[in-house]
Structures are given as C-alpha cells and as structure tokens.
Write a protein that holds these residues in place. Sequence first.
Motif, PDB file in Angstrom:
ATOM      1  N   THR A  36       0.779  -1.245   0.000  1.00 27.20           N
ATOM      2  CA  THR A  36       0.000   0.000   0.000  1.00 27.20           C
ATOM      3  C   THR A  36       0.807   1.290   0.000  1.00 27.20           C
ATOM      4  N   GLU A  37       2.011   1.277   0.523  1.00 23.86           N
ATOM      5  CA  GLU A  37       2.701   2.548   0.748  1.00 23.86           C
ATOM      6  C   GLU A  37       3.497   2.981  -0.470  1.00 23.86           C
ATOM      7  N   HIS A  38       3.148   4.151  -0.947  1.00 23.16           N
ATOM      8  CA  HIS A  38       3.757   4.675  -2.171  1.00 23.16           C
ATOM      9  C   HIS A  38       3.963   6.166  -2.020  1.00 23.16           C
ATOM     10  N   SER A  39       5.093   6.636  -2.471  1.00 22.50           N
ATOM     11  CA  SER A  39       5.346   8.070  -2.441  1.00 22.50           C
ATOM     12  C   SER A  39       6.195   8.424  -3.647  1.00 22.50           C
ATOM     13  N   VAL A  40       5.994   9.619  -4.149  1.00 22.89           N
ATOM     14  CA  VAL A  40       6.776  10.041  -5.294  1.00 22.89           C
ATOM     15  C   VAL A  40       7.057  11.534  -5.169  1.00 22.89           C
ATOM     16  N   ILE A  41       8.208  11.929  -5.637  1.00 24.43           N
ATOM     17  CA  ILE A  41       8.527  13.352  -5.693  1.00 24.43           C
ATOM     18  C   ILE A  41       8.182  13.851  -7.084  1.00 24.43           C
ATOM     19  N   ASP A  42       7.403  14.908  -7.145  1.00 25.20           N
ATOM     20  CA  ASP A  42       7.049  15.501  -8.426  1.00 25.20           C
ATOM     21  C   ASP A  42       8.289  16.217  -8.977  1.00 25.20           C
ATOM     22  N   PRO A  43       8.741  15.816 -10.157  1.00 31.89           N
ATOM     23  CA  PRO A  43       9.960  16.451 -10.689  1.00 31.89           C
ATOM     24  C   PRO A  43       9.800  17.954 -10.868  1.00 31.89           C
ATOM     25  N   ALA A  44       8.584  18.400 -11.136  1.00 32.64           N
ATOM     26  CA  ALA A  44       8.383  19.830 -11.378  1.00 32.64           C
ATOM     27  C   ALA A  44       8.383  20.627 -10.082  1.00 32.64           C
ATOM     28  N   THR A  45       7.604  20.179  -9.123  1.00 30.15           N
ATOM     29  CA  THR A  45       7.495  20.957  -7.882  1.00 30.15           C
ATOM     30  C   THR A  45       8.623  20.640  -6.913  1.00 30.15           C
ATOM     31  N   GLY A  46       9.240  19.484  -7.072  1.00 29.11           N
ATOM     32  CA  GLY A  46      10.299  19.078  -6.164  1.00 29.11           C
ATOM     33  C   GLY A  46       9.801  18.582  -4.823  1.00 29.11           C
ATOM     34  N   GLY A  47       8.489  18.461  -4.685  1.00 34.22           N
ATOM     35  CA  GLY A  47       7.940  18.041  -3.401  1.00 34.22           C
ATOM     36  C   GLY A  47       7.299  16.665  -3.476  1.00 34.22           C
ATOM     37  N   PHE A  48       7.142  16.052  -2.317  1.00 30.17           N
ATOM     38  CA  PHE A  48       6.410  14.794  -2.260  1.00 30.17           C
ATOM     39  C   PHE A  48       4.957  15.037  -2.650  1.00 30.17           C
ATOM     40  N   VAL A  49       4.388  14.111  -3.381  1.00 29.88           N
ATOM     41  CA  VAL A  49       2.987  14.236  -3.788  1.00 29.88           C
ATOM     42  C   VAL A  49       2.067  13.697  -2.691  1.00 29.88           C
ATOM     43  N   GLU A  50       2.412  12.540  -2.139  1.00 30.30           N
ATOM     44  CA  GLU A  50       1.583  11.930  -1.095  1.00 30.30           C
ATOM     45  C   GLU A  50       2.076  12.408   0.263  1.00 30.30           C
ATOM     46  N   ARG A  51       1.469  13.485   0.738  1.00 29.00           N
ATOM     47  CA  ARG A  51       1.968  14.068   1.987  1.00 29.00           C
ATOM     48  C   ARG A  51       0.991  13.888   3.143  1.00 29.00           C
ATOM     49  N   ASP A  52      -0.184  13.380   2.862  1.00 33.43           N
ATOM     50  CA  ASP A  52      -1.134  13.215   3.963  1.00 33.43           C
ATOM     51  C   ASP A  52      -1.523  11.741   4.094  1.00 33.43           C
ATOM     52  N   LEU A  53      -2.291  11.463   5.125  1.00 35.34           N
ATOM     53  CA  LEU A  53      -2.622  10.064   5.403  1.00 35.34           C
ATOM     54  C   LEU A  53      -3.805   9.568   4.587  1.00 35.34           C
ATOM     55  N   ALA A  54      -4.370  10.450   3.757  1.00 37.02           N
ATOM     56  CA  ALA A  54      -5.381   9.971   2.811  1.00 37.02           C
ATOM     57  C   ALA A  54      -4.724   9.446   1.547  1.00 37.02           C
ATOM     58  N   SER A  55      -3.604  10.032   1.186  1.00 36.74           N
ATOM     59  CA  SER A  55      -2.955   9.628  -0.067  1.00 36.74           C
ATOM     60  C   SER A  55      -1.775   8.687   0.177  1.00 36.74           C
ATOM     61  N   TYR A  56      -1.107   8.834   1.313  1.00 39.52           N
ATOM     62  CA  TYR A  56      -0.048   7.886   1.667  1.00 39.52           C
ATOM     63  C   TYR A  56      -0.700   6.787   2.491  1.00 39.52           C
ATOM     64  N   HIS A  57      -0.777   5.609   1.905  1.00 42.73           N
ATOM     65  CA  HIS A  57      -1.632   4.580   2.479  1.00 42.73           C
ATOM     66  C   HIS A  57      -0.918   3.686   3.483  1.00 42.73           C
ATOM     67  N   VAL A  58      -0.923   4.127   4.712  1.00 40.16           N
ATOM     68  CA  VAL A  58      -0.548   3.242   5.815  1.00 40.16           C
ATOM     69  C   VAL A  58      -1.627   2.154   5.879  1.00 40.16           C
ATOM     70  N   PRO A  59      -1.258   0.903   6.077  1.00 38.88           N
ATOM     71  CA  PRO A  59      -2.296  -0.130   6.116  1.00 38.88           C
ATOM     72  C   PRO A  59      -3.384   0.212   7.136  1.00 38.88           C
ATOM     73  N   ALA A  60      -4.618  -0.037   6.729  1.00 35.29           N
ATOM     74  CA  ALA A  60      -5.742   0.135   7.646  1.00 35.29           C
ATOM     75  C   ALA A  60      -6.071  -1.216   8.270  1.00 35.29           C
ATOM     76  N   CYS A  61      -6.956  -1.199   9.231  1.00 39.92           N
ATOM     77  CA  CYS A  61      -7.293  -2.428   9.947  1.00 39.92           C
ATOM     78  C   CYS A  61      -7.742  -3.519   8.969  1.00 39.92           C
TER      79      CYS A  61
END
Lengths: 215, 756, 332
Positions: free
Chosen positions: B667-692
């Motif tokens: 589930t856990e995925h993160s990527v840096i946007d080459p244009a903005t230079g920032g992480f795209v998945e910065r919150d817990l809705a988009s960065y998927h820590v496993p749920a119960c």
Amino acid sequence: MDDHHTRPATSSTVTLHVNGTPHTQTTDHRTTVLDLLREHLGLTGTKKGCDHGQCGACTVLVEGRRANSCLLFAVAHDGAHVTTVEGLGEGERRHPLQDAFVERDAFQCGYCTPGQLCSAVGVLAEAAAGHPSHVTPPPGAGEPRPEGAPVPLTRAEIRERMSGNICRCGAYPHIVEAIEEMGDVAGGMDGGARNTDGARGVPGNPSGVPEEATR
Amino acid sequence: MAVHDTPDNSRTTDTGSAMSADSVAGTSSTGAAESATTGNATGKSATTGNTTRKSTTTGSTVMASTTGSDSGADGSLGAPVSRREGAAKTAGEARYAAEYTPEGCVYAWPVPATVPRGRVTSMDASDALALPGALAVLTHENAPRLTEPDDGILYVLQNDRVPHRGWYVALAVAETQETARAVAEAVRISYEEEPHDVRLMTDHPEMYHPEKANGGVPGDRERGDFDREFAAAPHRVDATYTLTPLHNHPMEPHAATAFWRDGHLTAYDSSQGATTVREALATLFAMGEEQITVVSEHVGGGFGSKGTPRPQVVLAAMAARHVERPVKLVLPRRELPAVVGHRAPTIQRMRLGARADGVLTAVGHDVVTYTSTVKEFVEQAASPSRVMYGSDASRTGHRVVALDVPTPSWMRAPGEAPGMYALESAMDELAVELDLDPVELRLRNDTQTEPDTGRPFSSRHLADCLREGARRFGWYERDPRPRMRREGDLLTGTGVASSAYPVLVAPSTASVEALSDGTFHVRVNATDIGTGARTVLAQVAADTLGAPLASVRIDIGDSDLPRAPLAGGSSGTASWGWAVHKACSELLASGGTKATADTTEDVQGQQDYARHAFGAHFAEVQADTVTGEVRVSRLLSVFAAGRILNARTARSQFIGGMVMGLGMALTEHSVIDPATGGFVERDLASYHVPACADVPDIDAHWIEEDDPHLNPVGGKGIGEIGIVGTAAAIANALYHATGVRHRDLPLTPDRVGVLS
Amino acid sequence: MKTFTFERAATPDQAVDAFTAHERARYLGGGTNLVDLMKLGVESPEHLIDVSGLPLDEVERTPEGGWRVGAAVRNSDLAAHPGVRHDHPVLSQALLAGASGQLRNVATTGGNLLQRTRCPYFQDTSTPCNKREPGTGCSARGGAHRDMAVLGHSPHCVATHPSDMAVALAALDAQVEVLGPEGRRTVPAADFHRLPGDTPQQDTVLRPGELVLAVSVPPPHEGARSAYRKARDRASYAFALASVAAVLAVREGTVTHAALAFGGLAHRPWRARAAEEVLVGSAANAHTFARAADAELGAARPLGDNEFKVPLARSLAVNLLTTLADRSEQGA
C-alpha cells in the motif's frame, strides 16, 4: 484572545457538554472540538494525528456517535454532548474495553489508542443498532439476519468498521481481538456515552420493512 | 499494575560524563545516535571485529507462542507482563510532548519553503504581525543564532538557503494555535529560484560511490572474483527491484513544548532519545548540557523519524527564547515528509549465480539511491547480502547522488528492509529458475560464518526459523507451480522470505536505589516509543535483584536521569537493560543502598562475533483477478532473536514490524514531483498506511535462543526484524498466486493489473 | 485559516438569504471536506452558514414510491436505511465503500455531492491549479497523475470527483433538489457535476447561493438488481482508483434495463450512456457486457500513468454486470 470586536464576531460563546460536564467559553470560530478539548479544556486524551480526518486519532463520541473531532468547528456544535476517552468509564470504573486493550496489548505507542477506543465503542453501538458495513452480507440469499437486526461482529466486520483508525504500530490484530471480546455484550452497550438530554445516539431503524430482502 | 512512572525533576543522579560519542558501537558523522541505531556489524564497530573463531554451539528451543491473557503476576524475564503505562494510555492520561501547557504558553506554526531550491530574497511579515494575537515571525534575519551542528537539518532559520521544497523558512508565534496558523499563512516570501534536480536515475552523472553508508557500513565490498563466478554460474538471476520513498508517519506528529527559566531550557519533545536531543540542543545553543532538560515521557511512535533530533525542538526553543514565553509547536502532518526524514528510494540490481544444486557461487547487490544536499545519508541496502548466505564470490555496493530532495534518514530497519526485499525476491526467482523449493534453497545456503567478514555468528538459527515456520504454516501443502489456486475471482499463493537484523548495543548508564520500605527505584533515560521499554527494564531490574516486579519503580524519558542512548536500531533494551542489570548487580554486591553503572567498557570489551537476529516469514496472498487488488490473507513468522524478555510486548513488536512490511509490500507509495520538487503523497489519505481491514490475523512465533555472546539480558533486539523480509514474502506469494513477477513495490492495482 | 463569522440557519430560506447577504459565504454541512479545505487554505470563506441543523434530515417515501433523502441526512444513516437498502443496494453499498465509519456519521448527503477533488495539487496552495486558481495551469497533467481522469478531462484540469455516493445516484436517475436566490429547481444527479472544460473551478451546475435540499431516487425498475464495486489501494478507507455502479434487469436472457456509471475516471460521476445503449435489448452475457464497456471506454484518453484505469474499469463493469445478470435471472 479576540480584541477586535468592532468587526462582526469571529468568536462566540460555546457550551460543550464533555463527559457530562458543561463547559462554556468564548471560542474562536476556527477552533475545532479537538483543539477546544486539548488546548482549552485540558482534555488531552483525545489526540491530534493528522488534523484532517485521515487517521481517526481524534475520534470522540458526539451525541453517542463517533466522529472525527478535528473536522468539527466547536461553534457549530454549541450544546453538543461529547464523550472522550476520559469519559468512557463510569466514574472510577473503567470501560471494559479499556481493560481489554491493556489485556490484549492492543497498542504500543498509545497515541491512536483513545481514538481506537472511542471508535470501538461507537462500532459496538452501531452494530447493535443494525448498521451495516461494507462487508455485511445483504439480507436474504442465505443470510438469516433481518434488516435492522444487530450485526454480529465477526473479525471481518471489526476490521472494516475500525478502518477509520490508523495504527502505525500495527496493533490491529490485537485491537480486533479486544473488540471481538466485547462483541458478546454489544447488545448491552449504549455507545459508552453518558448522554442524557438531547442525546441522539445511533438511530433505530424505521419499522415496516420486509424482513427478507430480495437483493 | 502501577502506572505512573513520572520522572521527578531532580538532577542529582546524572552520571552522564562517562560516555562520549566515540564510545558507541559504529562510527558516523552524526555521532552516537546514528551509529548506535543503524550500525551494521560489518562496520567499524566496537561490538564486532575480525576473528576466525568457530561458532560456539548455542542452544535453541522452539517456544510455543503465548497468547494467554494472564496479567503478568510473574514478573520474571520473559513473562508476558502488561505494560506499566497501559492503564494511563487507555485512559487518555499518558501525556505526549504537545500535551504540556505551561503557564503563559503560546503557539508556533512553521512556514515551509514553496520552491524546490533557491534562496529567500525577501520576507514581509507586516500583514502577519498585524493580526490580533500575533507575537512574532522568526526568520533567518531575526531568529536566535545557532552554532552549526553536524546534522544540517537542525540548522534552521540561520540563512537564506532553500535546499529543498518544504524546508522551514520562517516560524510564526501567536497567542493561540488558530492565530499562529493564520500568521504563518500571512507571511509573504519572495524567492530566487534555482534550477533543481530531484530525479533519481541510475545513470545520473553525479552518482558516486560513498565511502560509508548508514551505520558506518562500507560503501563497497568485494570478495572473490564476482564477475568470473557470475559468468560461469550455470543458473543465474539478474533482476532489478525498486522501492519508492517511504514515510515513517508515526501517529504522533513531531511536537515540542519549550520554555526558558533562569537560563535553563526545558523541552518536552517527541523524540526517541532525550539524551541525544539534549546533546544537540547544547551544541546548537552553545550551552552546557546541565542547563537543558529534555523530557520524552510518552512518545507516539517514531520508527526512526524521531531517532535524530528534529527541527521542532530547535524551533520551539528558539521561539521561546525570542518571545520569552513557553512555546508549543506541533508540525503539521503534511509537512512531516519534508522535515523528519524518510526512507530513500532504491533501485537495486541483484545478480545471483548458483550451481544446479542451488548452492550460491556469486552474489551481487548494487544499490542506487539518493541523499540530499543538506547531508549525506546512504540507505545501506546492500547489507543483507553481506550477511545472509554463503557464496564463492560477492560484490555488494552503493551508489548515491545528492539531489535537491528532503533529507532521507532512518525508517524502521534502514538498509535491511529494502535490501532484504531485493535479496529475498531474487532468491525466490532463483528457486523458480532451479525448480527448487524456496525454503530448501535457503537451507542449502545457510552458513555459520558471516560471509563478508568470515567471523562466526554468535548464534544463527535461520534454518530453525525456516523449518519451524514451514511446519506451522503448512508450507509443503502447496503446489509449487504458480497460478494453481483459484477460487472465484481470487488467485491464492504463498511465499517465503528470510529475515535478519544486526544486534546493536550502545553504552548506557543507569542507577538503582534500595529504599527503606523494601522497594527499589531504577533511573535510566530510556525512551518508550511503544516498545514496552519501561516494563521490560523493570523486569530486568526485578529479575536481577530477585525482587517482586511490583517493588520496582522505574523512571525513564527525562534527560535529567542517567544518560542513555536512544531507542533505535533495536538496541534500546539491550543497551539500557545492560546498564540496569549492571547497576542492580552492583547494588547487590555492594550491599549498599545506591548503585550507578556505566557500560561503556563492557560494550567496548565485547568479543568479536557477527551478531544478528534471524527470522523467516511465510505469507499467503489473494489477488483479485477483476481488479488487481492484492490482500494478505495469512502472515506467519518465526524469529530467533535471543532471549525474549516480555512475551506480550515482544509479540506486539514483531507483529507491528510485519504490518509495516505489509504496507511496504502492498500500500505505501510516495513520489517526488519532478516539477514541484515536493512529495505528492503528503497526507494520510494519499499515503496509504495499512488500515485495519488490510491486516489479517498474524502469527508471530519465536525460537528462544541462549546466546552467551550478547549481553547480560540476552536479547538481540526485536523492534525492526519484523519488517525485514516481509515485503519479499508477500511479493513472492503474489508471484506464486499469479505467475507474474512484479519487481516494483508497492503491489497496487495499477501495477498488478487486471488478471482475468 | 482566516477568521470568519458564523450563523446557524433555521430554515432553507433563511440560509439562502444569509448567503446572499454576505461576501464569500459558504454553507457548512457536516464539514468533513470544508473544514479540511479551510485548514489547507483552499477555501477561505468569510462567513459560514451552518445548514446541518436544517429540517432536512429525513428519508421519506415519495408519492411515486421512491425515496426523498434530505440533504442533511448523514451518510451512515442513509446507508443503513432499510428501505433504501431494499430498493437500491447500490446506493447503500456506494456509501459504505467510502470514507470511514466516523466520517460517514458526520458527512451529509448534500455535502457528499459537493465534496471537492482530492487532487494533490488542488490541495496544495503553493502549486498551480486551474480549479483552485483559474489561469495558473494544471500541475497534475504533467505531474503525478496516476489517480487522475481518463474520461472527459480538458487541458485545464484532469481531476476526478471523489464521491462514491454520487456515482450510485447518477446510475439511479436521482434528482437533486436545490433552493437558490431565484427559487427552487431540480437537476438530474447525472448532470449535477460538470466536466472541467475551460472552467474547472466550477465542479457542479449549482449557481451562487444555491443550497441542496434533497436528493430523490425514483422507485426501482421492475426486476432490476443493483450493486456497486470499487477498486482501491487499500482494503478500506481509500478513494476509488475506479468504481462502477450498475442497475440491471434481465428477462429471458435479454437486458431490459441498464444503468451504468463509473467513478474515479472523470471530473464527474460518469454515466455510461453509450454502454447502456449496447446493453438494452442485447443478450445478457459477458460478450455483451464487454462490448458495452468498450463502447463507453473507447473514448478514454489516459494520461500515461493512469492507463491502468481503462482495463480496470472495463473489468469492474463486466464483472458487476455479470453478477447482476445472474441474480436478475435467478430472481435472487
């Protein structure tokens, strides 16, 4: 706090009944129930994990129903009855779920725990009231449970219903066990809230619906 | 069970000065903390060395896992004692760093840079400061000056540089939290933007071979003639595995509450080691350590991200000095990925050569990763290949490039977690290539000496873990052919992977006092980030003293207590426990009422062994052919990690690591946007820590090892091994389920695809 | 977050009047999205009108035998409503597939419809976004767009609508009742949300000040079966990668009624009219269902990293239609 009252009010007097005790104070409209609890009432048991409704650490019971307190402006909940982790038990007597969590080691760092507990108390009430979940089999087709009857809290049900509470320590298997242990007495749970007047709780279901559903 | 282990505030028992950063196992640029946490046994290390002694026979016993619900009346070591702070945590009474509100406390809110690289050209806080309740806006122009530390991420608000998007460039302070946020939002900042580069590519022109990777492990190692052996091998695997950046995301965001009183700085900080934080603050503010108190009584998880001091405590202390009021600062969740470290992405090429019988002849592991321009951090992912299996020749190494990215750092089992994913995936591919059972393949390559160094293992029960796990899991009931189990829309498969984690230990101090009422008071600045340290250390003391557990009071989580290393590298219990054991032993021996112990010499005097914990994971997954959704249906692991000191909390730690491994796999995925230079998945809705709902029943078992070459408490450390190898077992199970090999994690539907 | 003034409306008319009387006003329902967006700085209203307490919290029978769902009915209550579950399983299932138990307890029917995209660039005020700040550009198109639209997107915006419930409503031919400064009107749910075009800042066809009063769902079609299926990155508490809501009636092997809508593919719930045309009157079999899905998804224009959504949506649709056809034939 607000010394600019020449302009239209950006703060209001708000009363929140927390764990049975009324608290009245002038509240910045931007203040959430979560921040009111933590920063103004000193009730730090309710946790701020994400502040955006994405982790469940701030879960409390509002009128007996679980809610993310980080997304509730306090001003919009004037007069509401809120139960936090500090009020789950009855006086000195702890809620059995609190003991079950300790017994099952259903937490590690403990930060998501108050939210898990409030959420679980809400789950027990919701299941008892017959609220379905994503994994609840529909009535009919071999499913004997009539619509609106209590939903048995299988592990699959608990897992789905508790998925709004993220635990980064990965205590889920033990959380599920602790709640499962409570499931037997779910019918006797009242949502854990000591709401009296004005408490809505989990609504019952309208009657007059055919028992055997066809789909 | 007694609950309150409130540290008292006296400063009389600090025995601190005996330890220096140099005395810790391993070496690194950031001192004791880093080396203690992630030092690998192959590094320049006080705990290890080079000998050719034969492995000493050590005992092992398979322990039935205890699922019992006894409340731990028996406080002896190993007993499943309940957590001392359990009642407090479940009642909401345990207080974390942001839950102290000293009289007059005000609030801070940070301002992150919104450009990927450049410098601040102007900072206009006039509108911000005009807001009612605004107190200050700290910038590089007016913030208190700091002494430049080794760890550049702490050198905040000192200059106009923006090394990456999300770097803090200002800090708003106001009477209330709501106002502080509004003030922060109202600061107008101009930047001079510079070209930035955040793309990790294997052929990046500035890629280099680091001398050392994290934990002081050598960047490159070569043994034998790898190229020749690999070319000559009758069976070969040559495959590349990738991992995206991953984020720690402990549930408690990084937070600090700080105040100054009569020249003394007190900080409640969400950290994995208050002694370490105090050292950092002393350097930054050019103060004596005795002028600083750091409290980390309860910590809402860290997973490495709170192992090194983080900006929140520095910013809170600066702000408190600036406004001369106590200041509380909680970092917003969305900003954590940029400022609290993350697991760096890796591109790992594995080359395995083997004979027809499965015996490895060549092991190649090439890791490509990035670091930031702020400091060099190299995820030591090649480490597992230096430990796990024997071979005739091996080449393992790292290449890294400094990009304009947030600084990567420790995340649970740095190096081992990503590295073991690659190695154990490649082993599975080799088993397929050889048409050999993957458990058998691993057994055939078991070794009693550490391949990279030739040192004997102090104990190694990998084979026992594999056999015991296979038995419990029912491994051999499977049809080894892939894509053979289909029920409705679901394809089911099973997979296995090995696990290992180095045994680390750092010098610690502790004290114990026998009180007149027959009870004992243990003091050690250990940190309980959810591990159960408070409970286990009390057990160690009771066990050593021969006293009832209830008669032991223990204070931890306060830098005024005897200094101790941080909770990291699965080294905490061994390090602190050793000191507690020593203090208690000395108390008994002396017949006095007080004893203080320092384990510096003991740690440095350890014999040369390769010390590692081992384990084996068995996973069953179900792949939905309609959607490509993959879920784990069973996960069972067996570990050999020395003596297990508390069956209850140990199980939780193992399971917790396995769940994080599940997230890494699925589930856990993160990527840096080459244009903005920032992480795209910065919150817990988009960065998927496993749920119960993602986590099935999980079985964690262990083999009780009696390893005489560890430390007096006999534990190897258990906080990280659970995550190591889990992702490989799951990915291997997916291959078995579907017949399709995926080498890029996580295994989300976009990658797995529709299967029907 | 900027300061704001606040009032609680007692009636819908009062709410609309209040909106008209204030600059930068917003209606506050459950707040599960608006409060979130205010914290992000994406929304910065100067006046909030709390409409969560309006007498719009009933689920009632309509004279035609359908259901009228008040805008303030909470998602969890609607999902649990036995009558709705009986008549329109797709609606209950869609609701239960979204968010979490505690969010559903608070989120309202009206608010669910009006929730805004979770595009990460929309949520980040430091990056260009035409939806948030028209004319600044779309960061997602050339950026991280795995979760973005494959149907109906424009050069200006590739965002998707996040609601599950709205997808079911689109398939159910629901009607949205709104009240505005110019009075009451009704909008088909399938037309309630817009495609981005060159005005992506407008998510819906609502005019300024219009307030959602209720959603009406017509009675079920004779013999029809309905269901919702969603694919996501984790097993719960995640937005759809793709989803499908379907209503299907089959008699003697032939499709007599079909309504299909996709979620996660476009700026709005995507009612699949082209697919429905293929379905109705055709033999109810996998071949037909695949043809129908292809007829709709042939218009897909994936961006690169979201190509997987096309076969995923196709597979979801074929699978769900097959399941419903079996049930419809069996009278189950």
